[in-house]
Design a protein around this motif. Sequence first.
Motif, PDB file in Angstrom:
ATOM      1  N   THR A  97       0.922  -1.191   0.042  1.00 28.93           N
ATOM      2  CA  THR A  97       0.010  -0.126  -0.239  1.00 28.93           C
ATOM      3  C   THR A  97       0.853   1.203   0.070  1.00 28.93           C
ATOM      4  O   THR A  97       0.437   2.313  -0.042  1.00 28.93           O
ATOM      5  CB  THR A  97      -0.846   0.081   1.302  1.00 28.93           C
ATOM      6  OG1 THR A  97       0.039   0.304   2.387  1.00 28.93           O
ATOM      7  CG2 THR A  97      -1.806  -1.213   1.409  1.00 28.93           C
ATOM      8  N   SER A  98       2.303   1.223   0.058  1.00 31.47           N
ATOM      9  CA  SER A  98       3.169   2.268   0.278  1.00 31.47           C
ATOM     10  C   SER A  98       3.613   3.056  -0.867  1.00 31.47           C
ATOM     11  O   SER A  98       3.309   2.328  -2.210  1.00 31.47           O
ATOM     12  CB  SER A  98       4.163   1.582   1.090  1.00 31.47           C
ATOM     13  OG  SER A  98       5.280   2.855   1.486  1.00 31.47           O
ATOM     14  N   GLU A  99       3.869   4.103  -0.840  1.00 31.10           N
ATOM     15  CA  GLU A  99       4.572   4.993  -2.103  1.00 31.10           C
ATOM     16  C   GLU A  99       6.036   5.250  -1.740  1.00 31.10           C
ATOM     17  O   GLU A  99       6.862   5.537  -2.505  1.00 31.10           O
ATOM     18  CB  GLU A  99       3.865   6.056  -2.416  1.00 31.10           C
ATOM     19  CG  GLU A  99       2.342   5.806  -3.057  1.00 31.10           C
ATOM     20  CD  GLU A  99       1.476   6.984  -3.223  1.00 31.10           C
ATOM     21  OE1 GLU A  99       2.186   8.182  -2.893  1.00 31.10           O
ATOM     22  OE2 GLU A  99       0.584   7.070  -3.892  1.00 31.10           O
ATOM     23  N   ASP A 100       6.500   4.958  -0.541  1.00 31.75           N
ATOM     24  CA  ASP A 100       7.801   5.512   0.083  1.00 31.75           C
ATOM     25  C   ASP A 100       8.381   4.639   1.161  1.00 31.75           C
ATOM     26  O   ASP A 100       9.403   5.196   1.760  1.00 31.75           O
ATOM     27  CB  ASP A 100       7.737   6.861   0.457  1.00 31.75           C
ATOM     28  CG  ASP A 100       6.955   7.303   1.604  1.00 31.75           C
ATOM     29  OD1 ASP A 100       6.223   6.023   2.282  1.00 31.75           O
ATOM     30  OD2 ASP A 100       6.504   8.088   2.186  1.00 31.75           O
ATOM     31  N   ASN A 140      -1.013  -0.004  -3.775  1.00 31.73           N
ATOM     32  CA  ASN A 140      -0.396   0.783  -5.129  1.00 31.73           C
ATOM     33  C   ASN A 140      -0.510   0.023  -6.162  1.00 31.73           C
ATOM     34  O   ASN A 140       0.163  -1.288  -6.231  1.00 31.73           O
ATOM     35  CB  ASN A 140       1.289   0.902  -4.628  1.00 31.73           C
ATOM     36  CG  ASN A 140       2.024   1.782  -5.429  1.00 31.73           C
ATOM     37  OD1 ASN A 140       1.791   1.706  -6.541  1.00 31.73           O
ATOM     38  ND2 ASN A 140       2.977   2.308  -4.867  1.00 31.73           N
ATOM     39  N   ALA A 142       1.244   0.072  -8.805  1.00 29.63           N
ATOM     40  CA  ALA A 142       2.552   0.020  -9.693  1.00 29.63           C
ATOM     41  C   ALA A 142       2.850  -1.558  -9.963  1.00 29.63           C
ATOM     42  O   ALA A 142       2.805  -2.347  -9.045  1.00 29.63           O
ATOM     43  CB  ALA A 142       3.731   0.527  -8.975  1.00 29.63           C
ATOM     44  N   ILE A 145       5.102  -3.466  -7.443  1.00 29.17           N
ATOM     45  CA  ILE A 145       5.146  -3.108  -6.144  1.00 29.17           C
ATOM     46  C   ILE A 145       5.679  -4.356  -5.226  1.00 29.17           C
ATOM     47  O   ILE A 145       6.205  -4.155  -4.274  1.00 29.17           O
ATOM     48  CB  ILE A 145       3.590  -2.707  -5.793  1.00 29.17           C
ATOM     49  CG1 ILE A 145       3.513  -2.316  -4.353  1.00 29.17           C
ATOM     50  CG2 ILE A 145       2.734  -3.832  -6.055  1.00 29.17           C
ATOM     51  CD1 ILE A 145       4.216  -1.015  -4.357  1.00 29.17           C
ATOM     52  N   GLN A 148       9.071  -3.911  -4.923  1.00 31.06           N
ATOM     53  CA  GLN A 148       9.440  -2.537  -4.289  1.00 31.06           C
ATOM     54  C   GLN A 148       9.370  -2.806  -2.791  1.00 31.06           C
ATOM     55  O   GLN A 148       9.847  -2.517  -1.851  1.00 31.06           O
ATOM     56  CB  GLN A 148       8.610  -1.675  -4.816  1.00 31.06           C
ATOM     57  CG  GLN A 148       8.848  -0.322  -4.294  1.00 31.06           C
ATOM     58  CD  GLN A 148      10.107   0.344  -4.395  1.00 31.06           C
ATOM     59  OE1 GLN A 148      10.649   0.554  -5.621  1.00 31.06           O
ATOM     60  NE2 GLN A 148      11.202   0.210  -3.382  1.00 31.06           N
ATOM     61  N   TRP A 152      11.672  -2.133   0.133  1.00 26.72           N
ATOM     62  CA  TRP A 152      11.409  -1.190   1.267  1.00 26.72           C
ATOM     63  C   TRP A 152      11.698  -1.793   2.774  1.00 26.72           C
ATOM     64  O   TRP A 152      12.166  -1.068   3.851  1.00 26.72           O
ATOM     65  CB  TRP A 152       9.998  -0.558   1.102  1.00 26.72           C
ATOM     66  CG  TRP A 152       9.556   0.529   0.017  1.00 26.72           C
ATOM     67  CD1 TRP A 152      10.847   1.703   0.013  1.00 26.72           C
ATOM     68  CD2 TRP A 152       8.665   0.702  -0.689  1.00 26.72           C
ATOM     69  NE1 TRP A 152      10.339   2.465  -1.026  1.00 26.72           N
ATOM     70  CE2 TRP A 152       8.967   1.809  -1.293  1.00 26.72           C
ATOM     71  CE3 TRP A 152       7.521   0.047  -0.885  1.00 26.72           C
ATOM     72  CZ2 TRP A 152       8.132   2.325  -2.271  1.00 26.72           C
ATOM     73  CZ3 TRP A 152       6.575   0.437  -1.746  1.00 26.72           C
ATOM     74  CH2 TRP A 152       6.829   1.716  -2.420  1.00 26.72           C
TER      75      TRP A 152
END
Length: 211
Positions: A97-100, A140, A142, A145, A148, A152
């Motif tokens: 669910t993250s972007e960063d 997210n 993407a 993801i 990613q 992260w």
Amino acid sequence: MHYITMHLDFVSPYAWLAFQQLPQTLQGLNVHVTYRPVLLAALLRHSNNPGPMETPAKRLWTYRHTEWLGQHLGVPLQTPASHPFNPLPLLRLALHTSEDGSINRYVAETVFRHVWEGGSDALDPARVQALQTTLAAQMNPAPDIADQAKQWLRSNTEAASAQDIFGVPAFEVAGQVFWGLDSLPMLRDFLDGHPWFTFGAWENANSVSRV
């Protein structure tokens, strides 16, 4: 404005209790909290800390203590049917669910409740699928993801280790780290500017010699 990072792993009952107590601790302050998933097992290895689950008597005490704390604090907490468990699937799912590399409070609370309410197996496939469905709107989109999310989690954990964070929950603010559920009153004093932190008492701990 105070900027606080809460380092968490869903496998920790103390992280769940602290997560629920944090709004009360911060009441009346102007703060922004970032919730950052990390892998507790890796932090324990990095600090050569066996953790409470490695000692049978301490493991039993932890289950008793945290369930007592839950009822004492008014926080629903029932130890999962199997614990400790491998939290990687849930940490990575949350990071989908993250972007960063951080997650919002809704996502964190949803996963925590999945683990600590009801006493069921946190990794039961049907329950994990239901959790995924609950979080679907937060995901997210993407295409990479999944990869990613893994990166992260790795980088979050490495960054926490570099800050000498040795467990969860841990709260980082203004370059200082407060560890554990029982550090919340100390965190509040720090944010309130209590003079204890400005007259050397905090740093004096570094001068104590080990026999």
